[in-house]
Design an enzyme around this catalytic site. Structure first.
Site, short mmCIF file in Angstrom:
data_model
loop_
_atom_site.label_atom_id
_atom_site.label_comp_id
_atom_site.label_asym_id
_atom_site.label_seq_id
_atom_site.Cartn_x
_atom_site.Cartn_y
_atom_site.Cartn_z
CG HIS A 354 -1.98 -1.02 1.21
ND1 HIS A 354 -3.23 -0.84 0.66
CD2 HIS A 354 -1.96 -2.29 1.67
CE1 HIS A 354 -3.94 -1.95 0.80
NE2 HIS A 354 -3.18 -2.85 1.40
CE LYS A 541 -6.33 13.88 0.25
NZ LYS A 541 -6.43 12.65 -0.51
NE ARG A 542 -3.83 10.04 10.13
CZ ARG A 542 -3.52 9.15 11.07
NH1 ARG A 542 -4.34 8.16 11.33
NH2 ARG A 542 -2.40 9.26 11.76
CE LYS A 547 -2.41 10.66 3.09
NZ LYS A 547 -3.06 9.79 2.06
CB THR A 649 -10.03 4.76 -0.99
OG1 THR A 649 -9.46 5.12 0.27
CG2 THR A 649 -9.35 3.51 -1.51
CE LYS A 653 -14.00 5.80 1.00
NZ LYS A 653 -13.04 5.90 2.12
C1 26Q Z 1 3.51 0.20 10.31
C2 26Q Z 1 4.39 -0.21 11.32
C3 26Q Z 1 4.26 0.27 12.61
C4 26Q Z 1 3.23 1.15 12.90
C5 26Q Z 1 2.35 1.56 11.91
C6 26Q Z 1 2.49 1.09 10.61
C7 26Q Z 1 1.55 1.52 9.56
C8 26Q Z 1 0.20 1.68 9.82
C9 26Q Z 1 -0.68 2.09 8.85
C10 26Q Z 1 1.98 1.77 8.26
C11 26Q Z 1 1.09 2.17 7.27
C12 26Q Z 1 -0.27 2.34 7.55
C13 26Q Z 1 -1.27 2.75 6.58
C14 26Q Z 1 -1.08 2.91 5.28
C15 26Q Z 1 -2.15 3.35 4.39
O1 26Q Z 1 -3.25 3.66 4.81
N1 26Q Z 1 -1.91 3.40 3.08
C16 26Q Z 1 -2.93 3.82 2.13
O2 26Q Z 1 -3.62 2.66 1.69
C17 26Q Z 1 -4.73 3.00 0.88
C18 26Q Z 1 -5.46 1.73 0.52
O3 26Q Z 1 -4.73 1.00 -0.39
C19 26Q Z 1 -4.28 3.77 -0.35
O4 26Q Z 1 -5.42 4.18 -1.05
C20 26Q Z 1 -3.44 4.98 0.02
O5 26Q Z 1 -2.91 5.57 -1.15
C21 26Q Z 1 -2.33 4.56 0.97
O6 26Q Z 1 -1.63 5.70 1.42
#
Ligand code: 26Q
Length: 804
Positions: A354, A541-542, A547, A649, A653
Site C-alpha cells: 500500500h 485525509k490523513r 498529500k 480511496t 467516494k
Molecule cells: C507500520 C508499522 C508500525 C506502525 C504503523 C504502521 C503503519 C500503519 C498504517 C503503516 C502504514 C499504515 C497505513 C497505510 C495506508 O493507509 N496506506 C494507504 O492505503 C490506501 C489503501 O490502499 C491507499 O489508497 C493509500 O494511497 C495509501 O496511502
C-alpha cells in the site's frame, strides 16, 4: 427472511427487557441503539450458521483477509440497509417513542484503523459478503481505536477513543474458541522415535479471545465474520499460592496481555519500530493462523490440502509473520518436511502493498525477533538463506542479492519476506503497481514476473453512495433503475442523461440540499457557520507532507493576498474545508494543522473576505463525518506529489457523489482520468516520471527567487498572521533544509500549475450546465471504483475462488 415493523418492535422490546431490565419508555438512546444492534446481530448470527454449513458442505476455498486495521465506522444503518430493513427499523424506532436519526447517531465509530488501508479492509468485507465468497476478516480488538482529535487554540490534542462502551453491541465474545500465543523463551531440540522434535520452553503465554462481528451482505443471506482478537492473561489464579518464579511469570503474562490489545498505533504511512507493535503483530498472526489451521483440521482431518481450501490475503506487511508462523505449525506441529510446508505456504499467502514511501517500509531488528519469537526467527533465517541462494543462482549479482535479501545488516525486511513467501504481490492502482514492478521491487519482479499483479482499489458504493446520499440514489433509481446497486458498472447508463436539463437541475438541487444538511451538522457539531452559496472545496485525509495539504494552503494564501490588494475584486465565493488527523509524533504535520487554523481564523476575521473566501478546519475527521460530507462536496482535492499516493480511496467516494476532482496524475487519479478525460477533471502538476527526473537537481530556491508570486506566498508563512504565530519552520522546510532536500514534495514546482487549475475550475463552476454535466459524468463513470469490481478481480486473478 423479511421482518415486519411489528416483529422488529417486539424483538427490540424483548432485548431491552432481557439486557437492560427496562421498558421502551425507560430506555435511554444508548440502550435503544444497543438493543437494535443486538436484534440485527441475532438475525445475522442465524444466517451465519447457515452460511458456514453451506460453505463446509460445498468444500470450496475460503478467503482469510488479515489486517491490523479495520476502519468499520458505524454498523447499525449499514447492517439494516444490507438486510433490507432500514426503513422498517427506522419506523419501528420512531413508533417506540424515539427518533431514528438520533439512535443511529448514538453509535460510536468503530475506529479500528488509521485511514485508507483500514477503510479499504472494511469496504472489502462488504463486497466479499455481497459476492457470496466464503470469507473472514481478522484483526485486533483494540480497546482504544484511532484517537479523538480536539483542536485547542488551533492545535491538535489527542484524546482516547473509548468506543467499547456503546460500540461493543456487535461483538460476540467466544472464550471457548481462545488460542494461546507464546512469546520469548528458549528453543531446544530432542530426538523422539527417530524424529528431531523442536521444543519451546520458558515462554510467556497470552490468551487470544475471539470477539466476532457478523458482516451482512447486500441482497443475500450470506454472512461472513470479522474476528477481532482480544488479549487476556491466562493466569487469573491467586498469586499467593505460587512460588516466586511462577509469580513473576504470571505477572509478566498479565502485563503483556494488558498492553497488547490496548491501543491502535496511530501512525499512518509511517513505520514505528516499537517492540509492542511487533508483539501485537505476532499475537494477531499466531492466534489467527492457529484458528484457521484448527478449523481446517476439524473439517478435513489434515493440513496437506490447506492451500487448496484456504487463501490468506495480507493487508500490507503488517501480518507478514504469518508466513513463518504457518511454516512453524506445518513443520513443528504437523510434522511436515520443510519442502512440503513451503509448498503449502507459498500457495496460501498473498500480499498487497500500500505504499512506496521509504519511511513506511517495515524493517525489524533481528535481535527483537530473536528474543520475542525465537522459533519464528529460526524459520525466517532459513527462508532468508534459501531465498538468497535462489536469487544468487538467478542473478549472480551481489548488489541485487543485497537488495532482495530478507535479512540484511541485522534487519529483517518484511516486504522481501512477503515477496519470498507469497504467491502474489499486488499494488493498488495501475501507476502504483508499475512503480512496484519497475522500481521498488524491480529485481524481484524480473525474477518472478507472474507474481506481480495489480488490483486497483475500490470502495463500498452501497455505503458511500446509496446509503449516505438518498437524494442522488433516488435520482439514479428514477433514471437508470436500481440494478447499479449490485452491478455498479450499470452506473454508466446515467451518462445518457448528460443532455437532460431536468436531470441536471435535479442534480444541482440535490447537491444544494446536501450542502445545507452538512452546514447544519457543522453548525451543531463544530460551531462553524458555512456559506452554502460558496463552492465546497474539500481536502479530507490523513495529514501527511506527501498529500500536500500545505500546497492547498499556499494557494489559499495566494487568493487571500489578491483580495488584500484588491478588496473589491469580483470573486466566486469559495469555502475550503479541511479535515485531517496527524500522527501524534509527526511534528511537521501538527504544525500544518496549526497553520490551517491560523489561516482560517485570519480570513474569518477579515471583513474583506466576507462572502468570498472561507476556510474551516473540521475537527476529528472520521468515517461518520465523511458520510455526511461526501454528498455535500463539490470539489475533491487529490493533490499528492505524483508517484507518492499508492491509490487514494477518498477520491473515489467524492467522485461517486458528484464532486469534481482537482488533482495530480497520481494513484487511482490516473484511472479516473482515463474514464473522465480532461473535460471532466482538473489535472495539474508534474507527472510521476517528471518528479523522478526533476528530483536529481531540484532547487526550490531558484523558483522562489525567480517568481515574485511564489516568494510573496511563501514569505507569508514566515510573517504568519494576526495571531502572532510564525511558521518560519515550514518556510525553511520549503527552502533551506539542512537534514534532507528542501521541498521534498515539490510544492513550489507545482503551485503555479495548481493555481491555474483552480482558476479553470472556478470558471467552469460559473457555467452551471457545464459543471452539472461534469458532475453527472463523474457519477456515471465511478462504477469501476466499486469494491465489488476490485474484490471480483482478487477472486479471479489471485484467490481463484468463485463469486456471484
Ligand atoms: C507500520 C508499522 C508500525 C506502525 C504503523 C504502521 C503503519 C500503519 C498504517 C503503516 C502504514 C499504515 C497505513 C497505510 C495506508 O493507509 N496506506 C494507504 O492505503 C490506501 C489503501 O490502499 C491507499 O489508497 C493509500 O494511497 C495509501 O496511502
Amino acid at each position: 427472511m423479511n421482518y415486519s415493523k411489528n416483529q422488529l418492535k417486539e424483538l427490540i422490546v424483548q432485548k431491552l427487557r432481557l439486557n437492560y431490565g427496562c421498558t421502551e419508555a425507560q430506555a435511554n438512546d444508548g440502550e435503544m441503539m444497543k438493543a437494535c444492534a443486538m436484534v440485527l446481530r441475532d438475525i445475522m448470527a442465524e444466517h451465519g450458521v447457515e452460511t458456514r454449513q453451506r460453505t463446509a458442505d460445498e468444500g470450496g476455498r475460503m478467503v482469510h483477509y488479515m489486517s491490523l486495521e479495520f476502519l468499520m465506522g458505524r454498523s447499525l444503518a449499514k447492517n439494516a440497509y444490507n438486510l433490507g430493513v432500514l426503513d422498517t427499523l427506522s419506523q419501528a424506532i420512531d413508533e417506540l417513542g424515539f427518533k431514528a436519526a438520533d439512535i443511529f447517531d448514538m453509535e460510536p465509530d468503530a475506529g479500528l484503523g488509521n485511514g485508507g488501508l483500514g477503510r479499504l479492509a472494511a469496504c472489502y468485507l462488504d463486497s466479499l459478503t455481497t459476492l457470496e465468497i466464503p470469507a473472514a476478516g481478522y484483526s485486533i480488538c483494540y480497546e482504544l481505536g484511532i484517537f479523538r482529535q480536539k483542536i485547542v487554540e488551533g492545535q491538535q490534542v489527542e484524546l482516547p477513543d473509548d468506543w467499547m462502551g456503546l460500540g461493543d453491541a456487535w461483538l460476540l465474545r467466544k472464550p471457548q474458541d481462545a488460542e494461546e500465543v507464546h512469546f520469548g523463551g528458549k528453543i531446544r531440540t530432542r530426538w523422539d522415535n527417530g524424529h528431531l522434535m523442536v521444543v519451546h520452553e520458558d515462554y510467556t503465554r497470552v490468551l487470544a479471545i475471539p470477539c466476532d462481528m457478523e458482516i451482512a451482505g447486500y441482497g443475500t443471506d450470506h454472512v461472513n465474520t470479522l474476528r477481532l482478537w482480544e488479549a487476556k492473561s491466562p493466569s487469573p489464579v491467586d498469586m499467593a499460592l505460587f512460588n516466586q518464579g511462577q509469580y513473576l511469570r504470571a505477572d509478566e503474562e498479565r502485563t503483556m496481555a494488558d498492553a497488547i490489545s490496548k491501543v491502535l498505533y496511530p501512525e499512518d504511512n509511517h513505520y514505528e519500530g516499537k517492540s509492542l507493535r511487533l508483539k501485537q503483530q505476532y499475537f494477531f498472526v499466531s492466534a489467527t493462523i492457529q484458528s484457521i489451521t484448527r478449523k481446517h483440521i476439524q473439517t478435513y482431518g489434515r493440513l496437506k490440502n490447506f492451500h487448496e481450501k484456504n487463501v490468506i490475503q495480507i493487508n500490507d506487511t503488517h501480518p507478514a509473520l504469518v508466513i513463518p508462523e504457518l511454516m512453524r505449525i506445518l513443520i513443528d506441529d504437523a510434522g511436515m518436511s520443510w519442502d512440503d510446508a513451503w509448498e503449502i505456504t507459498t500457495h496460501s499467502v498473498a500480499y498487497t502493498n500500500h505504499t512506496v514511501l521509504a519511511e513506511a517500509l517495515e524493517v525489524w531488528p533481528q535481535s527483537l525477533l530473536e528474543t520475542l519469537m525465537p522459533r519464528v526467527w529460526q524459520i525466517i533465517q532459513e527462508i532468508s538463506r534459501r531465498y538468497q541462494a535462489k536469487v544468487e543462482e538467478f542473478y549472480h549479482d551481489g548488489v541485487k542479492t543485497a537488495k532482495m535479501a530478507v535479512i540484511w545488516n541485522g534487519q529483517v525486511r518484511m516486504a522481501n519476506l512477503c515477496i519470498a513467501g507469497g504467491m502474489a504481490v499486488n499494488g493498488v492502482s495501475a501507476l502504483h503497481s508499475d512503480i512496484l514492478r519497475h522500481d521498488v521491487f524491480r529485481e524481484a519482479a524480473e525474477m518472478e514476473p507472474e507474481k506481480f499483479k495489480n488490483v486497483t482499489n475500490g470502495v463500498d458504493h452501497r455505503r458511500w453512495l446509496a446509503q449516505i446520499n438518498p437524494g442522488l440514489t433516488g435520482l439514479l433509481n428514477d433514471t437508470i433503475g436500481d440494478g447499479w446497486l449490485l452491478r455498479p458498472a450499470e452506473l454508466s447508463k446515467f451518462d445518457a442523461f448528460a443532455g437532460d436539463a431536468a436531470v441536471l437541475k435535479r442534480l444541482e438541487e440535490i447537491k444544494l440540499a446536501n450542502k445545507a444538511t452538512f452546514a447544519r451538522w457543522a453548525k451543531r457539531h463544530q460551531g462553524v457557520v458555512l456559506n452554502t452559496d460558496a463552492v465546497f472545496d474539500v481536502q479530507v485525509k490523513r495529514l501527511h507532507e506527501y498529500k500536500r495539504q500545505l500546497l492547498n494552503v499556499l494557494h489559499i494564501i495566494y487568493l487571500y493576498q489578491q483580495l488584500q490588494d484588491n478588496p473589491n475584486m469580483e470573486m466566486r465565493p469559495h469555502t475550503f474545508l479541511f479535515g485531517a488527523k496527524a500522527a501524534p509524533g509527526y511534528a511537521v504535520a501538527k504544525r500544518i494543522i496549526h497553520l490551517i487554523n491560523s489561516l482560517a481564523n485570519q480570513i474569518d476575521n477579515d471583513p474583506i473576505c466576507k462572502d468570498k473566501l472561507q476556510v474551516a478546519f473540521l475537527e476529528n475527521y472520521r468515517v461518520s463525518m465523511a458520510e455526511i460530507l461526501m454528498p455535500a462536496s463539490e470539489v475533491s482535492e487529490q493533490i499528492s506529489t505524483a508517484g507518492k499516493e499508492a491509490s487514494g480511496t477518498g477520491n473515489m467516494k467524492f467522485m461517486m457523489n458528484g464532486a469534481v476532482t482537482v488533482g495530480t496524475l497520481d494513484g487511482a487519479n490516473v484511472e479516473m482520468h482515463q474514464v473522465l478525460g480532461d473535460e471532466n477533471m482538473f489535472l495539474f502538476g508534474l507527472k510521476a516520471d517528471e518528479v523522478a527526473r526533476l528530483r536529481e537537481n531540484y532547487d526550490p530556491r531558484l523558483l522562489y527567487d525567480r517568481d515574485p508570486m511564489l516568494r510573496r506566498v511563501v514569505d507569508q508563512l514566515k510573517r504568519g498572521f494576526s495571531d502572532g504565530v510564525s511558521y518560519e519552520d515550514l518556510w525553511q522546510r520549503l527552502l533551506q533544509r539542512t537534514d534532507s532536500p528542501a521541498d521534498q514534495y515539490m510544492l513550489l514546482a507545482d503551485l503555479p500549475s495548481y493555481a491555474e487549475a483552480q482558476q479553470r475550475l472556478t470558471a467552469a463552476y460559473g457555467e452551471r450546465d457545464r459543471w452539472n454535466t461534469m458532475s453527472l459524468h463523474n457519477i456515471a463513470r465511478s462504477g469501476i471504483f466499486a469494491a465489488d469490481r476490485a474484490v471480483a478481480e482478487y477472486a479471479d486473478t489471485i484467490w481463484h475462488v468463485h463469486h456471484k
